[in-house]
Scaffold this motif. Structure first.
Motif: not given
Length: 319
Positions: A47-50, A92-95, A213-216, A276-277
């Motif tokens: 998620t750091t690359y978002m 927002i949680l990138g899970t 909530i999103y799944t990586t 992509t993110y």
């Protein structure tokens, strides 16, 4: 150079910043900044690359860091809202599936120490005379001088991605090697029995906030290792838990055209490129983006979860 992100001045020489201690740097940034954010984004290195600017109509602060796990979330949410006085309305949680497992559970367990350090009296002024700040500043200047801006942050907390290769010689072999190493580590443990409790506490404490909530996503080779190591049942329970707690989950971690075409969308077996993110950010924030593959992303709800799990079994090749 401000290598620990305690001040807001910006110039060309400090435009390249290495994330040497992302948790501390991002805590410092948020605590000392005069900027205001209405959305908090948390997650792991993926998620750091978002890019925080990719979300439509949201002023996002990206607090993601390498290896961040759910047990850290509440400390940083509390810190952002109560100590940094940020007007957070959306979280927002990138899970990641690995966050559901017990592996590395105590690898990064010093969230209270991180935020306490930031709030220590005269902390940022003392840093000016520290060896670490000087050493990191010199490295940042060298990165600027040699134009090493890959996998680095700018002064707006946006992290650059690895470039898309033009020569794929050895790329598939590296993906396979990385996949096996990752699977031996992250997929070697059982689910964390406290996973649901942790996320329920966050949801209950901040029930007035809006959650996304999103799944990586991961590459197809890595997802196949999840199946091979016997974690598919855990994968399904992970999705059930997320949906039961948050009602809706934007799901991207399954075998689709993005996971399969990993040469185009992934830098390694589990880290996608920034663009992509961006597709994920556009999907979450309802941005019209025709470049999003039609099979990339599905919305899981309490009403459709079992139906979607059956669909996912077909997509993922699981009988």
């Amino acid at each position: 150079m401000d290598s620990f992100w305690c001040f807001e001045h910006s110039h060309r020489y400090n435009s390249v910043q290495k994330g040497t201690n992302e948790r501390q740097q991002k805590a410092n940034y948020l605590y000392f900044t005069t900027k205001k954010y209405d959305t908090l984004l948390l997650g792991s290195s993926r998620t750091t690359y978002m890019n925080r600017h990719a979300f439509k109509n949201m002023d996002v602060y990206n607090f993601a860091a390498r290896g961040m796990r759910p047990q850290e979330y509440i400390t940083y949410i509390d810190f952002a809202i109560n100590n940094c006085h940020q007007p957070i309305k959306t979280i927002i949680l990138g899970t990641d599936f690995f966050g559901y497992l017990s592996y590395g559970l105590f690898m990064f367990n010093n969230a209270p120490g991180i935020v306490k350090t930031t709030q220590t009296p005269y902390y940022r002024w003392k840093l000016l005379f520290s060896f670490d700040a000087t050493n990191n500043s010199i490295k940042n200047f060298r990165d600027y001088y040699h134009q090493r801006n890959i996998d680095r942050y700018d002064r707006d907390n946006v992290k650059s991605s690895f470039p898309h290769p033009t020569d794929f010689t050895g790329f598939d072999e590296r993906i396979q090697s990385d996949t096996l190493g990752y699977a031996q580590a992250e997929y070697s443990s059982k689910p964390n029995p406290n996973f649901s409790t942790i996320l329920k506490e966050i949801k209950t404490k901040y029930q007035t906030k809006k959650f996304f909530i999103y799944t990586t996503p991961v590459s197809r080779p890595l997802f196949l290792q999840l199946i091979k190591t016997g974690h598919y049942h855990d994968y399904e329970n992970w999705l059930r838990d997320l949906v039961n707690i948050y009602s809706e989950v934007h799901h991207f971690m399954y075998i689709n055209s993005v996971a399969t075409n990993y040469r185009k969308y992934f830098a390694d077996c589990n880290h996608a490129y920034s663009d992509t993110y961006t597709l994920i950010a556009h999907d979450i924030s309802a941005t019209d983006d025709p470049s999003i593959p039609k099979d990339f992303g599905m919305l899981l709800t309490k009403e459709n979860i079992e139906e979607k799990l059956l669909e996912l079994r077909i997509l993922n090749g699981v009988q």
